[in-house]
Scaffold this motif. Sequence first.
Motif, mmCIF file in Angstrom:
data_model
loop_
_atom_site.group_PDB
_atom_site.id
_atom_site.type_symbol
_atom_site.label_atom_id
_atom_site.label_comp_id
_atom_site.label_asym_id
_atom_site.label_seq_id
_atom_site.Cartn_x
_atom_site.Cartn_y
_atom_site.Cartn_z
ATOM 1 N N THR A 11 0.830 -1.209 0.000
ATOM 2 C CA THR A 11 0.000 0.000 0.000
ATOM 3 C C THR A 11 0.864 1.257 0.000
ATOM 4 O OG1 THR A 11 -1.727 -1.140 1.233
ATOM 5 C CG2 THR A 11 -1.783 1.270 1.253
ATOM 6 N N PRO A 12 0.618 2.199 -0.912
ATOM 7 C CA PRO A 12 1.422 3.425 -0.958
ATOM 8 C C PRO A 12 1.209 4.294 0.280
ATOM 9 C CG PRO A 12 0.222 3.094 -3.013
ATOM 10 C CD PRO A 12 -0.343 2.130 -2.025
ATOM 11 N N ARG A 13 2.310 4.822 0.784
ATOM 12 C CA ARG A 13 2.250 5.777 1.894
ATOM 13 C C ARG A 13 2.829 7.130 1.491
ATOM 14 N NH1 ARG A 13 5.444 2.606 6.261
ATOM 15 N NH2 ARG A 13 5.115 4.507 7.480
ATOM 16 N N VAL A 14 3.146 7.257 0.213
ATOM 17 C CA VAL A 14 3.661 8.512 -0.339
ATOM 18 C C VAL A 14 2.678 9.000 -1.394
ATOM 19 C CG1 VAL A 14 5.514 9.613 -1.629
ATOM 20 C CG2 VAL A 14 6.062 7.849 0.075
ATOM 21 N N LEU A 15 2.299 10.271 -1.300
ATOM 22 C CA LEU A 15 1.372 10.884 -2.244
ATOM 23 C C LEU A 15 2.119 11.970 -3.011
ATOM 24 C CD1 LEU A 15 -1.615 11.029 -3.193
ATOM 25 C CD2 LEU A 15 -1.969 12.771 -1.426
ATOM 26 N N LEU A 16 2.062 11.896 -4.340
ATOM 27 C CA LEU A 16 2.752 12.847 -5.206
ATOM 28 C C LEU A 16 1.712 13.595 -6.039
ATOM 29 C CD1 LEU A 16 5.477 10.402 -6.592
ATOM 30 C CD2 LEU A 16 5.608 11.808 -4.521
ATOM 31 N N ALA A 17 1.864 14.904 -6.151
ATOM 32 C CA ALA A 17 0.901 15.695 -6.923
ATOM 33 C C ALA A 17 1.557 16.948 -7.453
ATOM 34 C CB ALA A 17 -0.307 16.057 -6.061
ATOM 35 N N PRO B 68 8.997 15.273 -13.702
ATOM 36 C CA PRO B 68 9.815 15.082 -12.503
ATOM 37 C C PRO B 68 9.126 14.210 -11.455
ATOM 38 C CG PRO B 68 9.900 17.360 -13.208
ATOM 39 C CD PRO B 68 8.813 16.708 -14.014
ATOM 40 N N LEU B 69 7.816 14.353 -11.318
ATOM 41 C CA LEU B 69 7.083 13.500 -10.377
ATOM 42 C C LEU B 69 7.058 12.051 -10.863
ATOM 43 C CD1 LEU B 69 3.995 15.646 -9.317
ATOM 44 C CD2 LEU B 69 5.970 15.034 -7.910
ATOM 45 N N GLU B 70 6.952 11.860 -12.177
ATOM 46 C CA GLU B 70 6.988 10.503 -12.725
ATOM 47 C C GLU B 70 8.352 9.869 -12.467
ATOM 48 O OE1 GLU B 70 5.371 10.215 -16.764
ATOM 49 O OE2 GLU B 70 4.409 12.147 -16.395
ATOM 50 N N PRO C 292 -1.632 9.582 3.884
ATOM 51 C CA PRO C 292 -0.235 9.302 3.545
ATOM 52 C C PRO C 292 0.728 9.740 4.636
ATOM 53 C CG PRO C 292 -0.977 11.255 2.408
ATOM 54 C CD PRO C 292 -2.184 10.680 3.087
ATOM 55 N N THR C 293 1.854 9.056 4.696
ATOM 56 C CA THR C 293 2.922 9.458 5.598
ATOM 57 C C THR C 293 3.674 10.662 5.051
ATOM 58 O OG1 THR C 293 3.189 7.176 6.349
ATOM 59 C CG2 THR C 293 5.029 8.668 6.753
ATOM 60 N N ALA C 294 3.788 10.725 3.734
ATOM 61 C CA ALA C 294 4.528 11.814 3.085
ATOM 62 C C ALA C 294 3.763 12.324 1.876
ATOM 63 C CB ALA C 294 5.909 11.339 2.661
ATOM 64 N N VAL C 295 3.812 13.647 1.669
ATOM 65 C CA VAL C 295 3.189 14.283 0.508
ATOM 66 C C VAL C 295 4.230 15.176 -0.156
ATOM 67 C CG1 VAL C 295 1.447 15.912 -0.303
ATOM 68 C CG2 VAL C 295 0.861 14.242 1.462
ATOM 69 N N VAL C 296 4.332 15.049 -1.480
ATOM 70 C CA VAL C 296 5.206 15.922 -2.266
ATOM 71 C C VAL C 296 4.337 16.709 -3.240
ATOM 72 C CG1 VAL C 296 7.062 16.042 -3.964
ATOM 73 C CG2 VAL C 296 7.181 14.360 -2.100
#
Length: 223
Positions: free
Chosen positions: A107-113, A123-125, A159-163
């Motif tokens: 399960t993902p705990r990092v969210l990228l947007a 760059p996010l990809e 999420p634990t982390a968001v970018v």
Amino acid sequence: MPAVDRAVSGGPGRDGGGRAIPVGHVTPAARGLARAAMRLDAPVMRAILENEVAEHGVVTAWDDVAIPVLVRIGERYQATQRFVEVEHLISRCVSEVLGAVPRPASTPRVLLAAADEEQHTLPLEALAAALAQAGVPSRLLGARVPPRALEDAVTRTGPTAVVLWSQMADTGDVRQLARLGDHPHRPLLLAAGGPGWPAALPAGVAQLTTLGSAVALLQAAVV
């Protein structure tokens, strides 16, 4: 792969029909990628990038091969208002290769947007693919994510982390970061990536500078 070998080492048609992109002191793979890009040779571009990802990893393929060529093509466009077709095709090839990197099943705990109205997502990809190679799954929401939608995603997934990525100054509105900082389910790590953000970020927001350091920071956050 003979076609890749010719693209990297040089050979017939290597100058892109007299419209070669000068890439300076770069790796042979980057020179081959630039030649293939000017020929609009998508199979060779993908093959070069796939080979670099397999042999050296996503971070090196991005930093030493893809980025130098993308930057030079962008500079040539700014100077001439030409070669949009080259930029679009190489971007598509890079995206396809990054998307093909196997993703972890957990399960993902990092969210990228991307920030609101921000359309640049390569760059996010690259970050998503590099994280995957490091064993860290992530969710990538893509371009132009409105603040409310991003907050809803944080609420829904915890999420634990968001970018949040901003490429252009007009999309780097720090209020987007501040809203996430005030979120009831504030992530343990909140990070801003890209050159669009101002130097002064809200308290507690990390500034991502390189792909390698971003992977290390996010990996440490979710351990």
